[in-house]
Design an enzyme around this catalytic site. Structure first.
Site, PDB file in Angstrom:
ATOM      1  N   ARG A  30       0.493  -1.266  -0.069  1.00 28.48           N
ATOM      2  CA  ARG A  30       0.308   0.336  -0.023  1.00 28.48           C
ATOM      3  C   ARG A  30       1.045   1.183  -0.066  1.00 28.48           C
ATOM      4  O   ARG A  30       0.484   1.667  -1.032  1.00 28.48           O
ATOM      5  CB  ARG A  30      -0.875  -0.479   1.449  1.00 28.48           C
ATOM      6  CG  ARG A  30      -2.530   0.837   1.578  1.00 28.48           C
ATOM      7  CD  ARG A  30      -2.656   1.062   2.767  1.00 28.48           C
ATOM      8  NE  ARG A  30      -3.325  -0.480   2.556  1.00 28.48           N
ATOM      9  CZ  ARG A  30      -4.002  -0.801   2.362  1.00 28.48           C
ATOM     10  NH1 ARG A  30      -5.384  -0.124   1.307  1.00 28.48           N
ATOM     11  NH2 ARG A  30      -5.203  -1.576   2.722  1.00 28.48           N
ATOM     12  N   SER A 138       5.406 -21.242  11.980  1.00 25.92           N
ATOM     13  CA  SER A 138       6.028 -20.328  10.993  1.00 25.92           C
ATOM     14  C   SER A 138       6.564 -19.037  11.440  1.00 25.92           C
ATOM     15  O   SER A 138       5.984 -18.355  11.316  1.00 25.92           O
ATOM     16  CB  SER A 138       5.827 -20.253   9.177  1.00 25.92           C
ATOM     17  OG  SER A 138       4.292 -19.739   9.940  1.00 25.92           O
ATOM     18  N   ALA A 140       8.460 -16.029   9.836  1.00 28.03           N
ATOM     19  CA  ALA A 140       8.883 -15.247   8.814  1.00 28.03           C
ATOM     20  C   ALA A 140      10.293 -15.153   8.211  1.00 28.03           C
ATOM     21  O   ALA A 140      11.013 -15.173   7.358  1.00 28.03           O
ATOM     22  CB  ALA A 140       7.869 -13.974   8.256  1.00 28.03           C
ATOM     23  N   LYS A 191      -3.329 -19.698  19.446  1.00 31.13           N
ATOM     24  CA  LYS A 191      -2.311 -19.967  20.196  1.00 31.13           C
ATOM     25  C   LYS A 191      -1.629 -18.815  20.519  1.00 31.13           C
ATOM     26  O   LYS A 191      -0.650 -18.468  21.546  1.00 31.13           O
ATOM     27  CB  LYS A 191      -1.187 -20.787  19.090  1.00 31.13           C
ATOM     28  CG  LYS A 191      -1.760 -19.956  18.001  1.00 31.13           C
ATOM     29  CD  LYS A 191      -0.219 -18.964  17.221  1.00 31.13           C
ATOM     30  CE  LYS A 191      -0.015 -18.422  15.796  1.00 31.13           C
ATOM     31  NZ  LYS A 191       1.047 -17.843  15.989  1.00 31.13           N
ATOM     32  N   ARG A 255       6.258 -12.752  18.576  1.00 28.07           N
ATOM     33  CA  ARG A 255       5.370 -11.043  19.507  1.00 28.07           C
ATOM     34  C   ARG A 255       5.042 -11.247  20.620  1.00 28.07           C
ATOM     35  O   ARG A 255       4.479 -10.321  21.119  1.00 28.07           O
ATOM     36  CB  ARG A 255       5.012 -10.367  17.864  1.00 28.07           C
ATOM     37  CG  ARG A 255       6.479 -10.316  16.972  1.00 28.07           C
ATOM     38  CD  ARG A 255       5.621  -9.258  16.036  1.00 28.07           C
ATOM     39  NE  ARG A 255       4.763  -9.575  15.534  1.00 28.07           N
ATOM     40  CZ  ARG A 255       4.432 -10.538  14.043  1.00 28.07           C
ATOM     41  NH1 ARG A 255       5.636 -10.994  13.305  1.00 28.07           N
ATOM     42  NH2 ARG A 255       3.735 -10.230  13.686  1.00 28.07           N
ATOM     43  N   ASN A 256       3.242 -12.336  19.749  1.00 28.99           N
ATOM     44  CA  ASN A 256       3.343 -12.383  21.551  1.00 28.99           C
ATOM     45  C   ASN A 256       3.187 -12.968  22.746  1.00 28.99           C
ATOM     46  O   ASN A 256       3.493 -11.999  23.801  1.00 28.99           O
ATOM     47  CB  ASN A 256       2.434 -13.642  20.733  1.00 28.99           C
ATOM     48  CG  ASN A 256       1.206 -12.960  19.523  1.00 28.99           C
ATOM     49  OD1 ASN A 256       0.368 -11.803  19.660  1.00 28.99           O
ATOM     50  ND2 ASN A 256       1.263 -13.722  18.205  1.00 28.99           N
ATOM     51  N   GLU A 281      -0.748 -10.098  17.102  1.00 26.83           N
ATOM     52  CA  GLU A 281      -2.437 -10.700  17.111  1.00 26.83           C
ATOM     53  C   GLU A 281      -3.220 -10.893  18.390  1.00 26.83           C
ATOM     54  O   GLU A 281      -3.955 -10.829  18.077  1.00 26.83           O
ATOM     55  CB  GLU A 281      -2.465 -11.600  15.971  1.00 26.83           C
ATOM     56  CG  GLU A 281      -2.554 -11.108  14.206  1.00 26.83           C
ATOM     57  CD  GLU A 281      -3.419  -9.721  13.713  1.00 26.83           C
ATOM     58  OE1 GLU A 281      -4.254  -9.483  14.729  1.00 26.83           O
ATOM     59  OE2 GLU A 281      -3.636  -9.709  12.922  1.00 26.83           O
TER      60      GLU A 281
END
Length: 333
Positions: A30, A138, A140, A191, A255-256, A281
């Site tokens: 974007r 996974s 990235a 998860k 990240r979580n 997320e």
């Protein structure tokens, strides 16, 4: 195969890099500045610095519709919050479409509706799409580096599963097909919430016993929730359930998990999220998961505790004490 990836975050870029060794891949972003930077440097310096683009990968900006008009497979690589808009844009697409988002959409403020999983959003806004999800354990960075990874392609339609296998199955990436899209999406969403819980436990230095207990009992919560929504229980013993949970709850690239670690160290939620530079997320879907579980009459005590910490109603140590103080029970899902 001509593949279009809508979204140039870390995960969309990693899959584009992986597939471009065998297919013609267009990576759409974007942000016009990001497009120019990626096209010039032949890498995504913002999210995957130092990992070059293969010759088969082209970068595009502008109207997304022009990027996928001749595609044979479209991958929506946006966060859950942007998925609805992308699916509305794609509702007339003739080729298979799959999303990567792992979460639950937040219900509108003041609404009596429950938050929706991705396939439920698609059923409402683009019911004619040939659609599915690509999920599984996974990071990235490792996929972009060509490290061995296994994913699951889920859809009720064999044509979608087959297209995803053809697109991404290769020397370093195995793709398994599964027709239980409900189970695969629930695993991918829950998860993340459980990874925050494990990060909290690790940040409090509770030990490996506590981590194992959280993962195991968290898997039971995930399975209860998923089967209540119509998923098969065995799906949660696969890549998108146990596999993704173990990776996200224990991996240093998660990240979580990092959000949980930072909260346990005394950071505020805004400080923890701002430090990531990426979307976590689990922070955004934890409340929605718990709300929907309550709507179904499903007990999810670990997820409840995560939400209480995120909302500031409990400190991390108090959440642990509450879980440990629960009445004894029989081990079951």
């Amino acid at each position: 195969m001509k593949i279009c990836v809508l979204g140039a975050g870390a995960w969309g870029t990693a899959l584009a890099i992986n597939a471009a060794g065998r297919h013609a891949v267009t990576l759409w972003a974007r942000d016009a500045l990001q497009v120019r930077a990626m096209d010039s440097a032949r890498e995504n310096a913002r999210y995957l610095p130092g990992i070059g683009f293969p010759a088969g990968l082209s970068v595009r900006g502008g109207e997304a519709s022009s990027a996928f008009e001749d595609a044979e497979l479209v991958i929506v690589a946006t966060p859950m919050s942007a998925l609805r808009g992308q699916l509305e844009l794609l509702r007339q697409a003739a080729c298979p479409v799959a999303w990567l988002a792992k979460g639950v959409e937040t219900a509108p403020a003041g609404s009596t509706e429950v938050g929706l999983l991705a396939h439920e959003i698609q059923a409402r806004v683009a019911p004619g799409l040939q659609a599915g999800v690509l999920s599984g354990p996974s990071f990235a960075q490792e996929v972009a580096q060509g490290r061995p990874t296994a994913l699951v392609a889920a859809s009720p339609l064999a044509a979608v599963r087959d297209a995803l296998v053809e697109a991404f199955h290769g020397p370093a990436l195995r793709v398994y097909a599964n027709d239980d899209i409900v189970g695969v999406e629930v695993g991918g969403a829950v998860k993340n919430v459980l990874a925050i819980a494990t990060g909290l436990a690790d940040g409090l230095a509770l030990g490996l016993n506590a981590r194992a207990a959280l993962i195991t009992r968290g898997l039971a919560e995930m399975t209860r929730f998923g089967t209540a929504l119509g998923a098969r229980a065995d799906t949660f013993m696969g890549l998108s359930g146990l596999g993704d949970l173990v990776l996200t709850a224990t991996g240093d690239l998660s990240r979580n998990r990092k959000v949980g670690l930072l909260l346990a160290q005394g950071r505020t939620l805004s400080q923890a999220v701002d430090s990531l530079g990426h979307v976590a997320e689990g922070v955004y879907c934890a409340r929605t998961v718990v709300q929907r579980a309550r709507h179904l009459g499903i007990e999810m005590p670990i997820s409840d505790s995560v939400v209480a910490v995120l909302d500031g109603r409990l400190r991390p140590a108090e959440a642990v004490a509450g879980l440990m103080g629960r009445e004894p029970g029989v081990e079951s899902v």
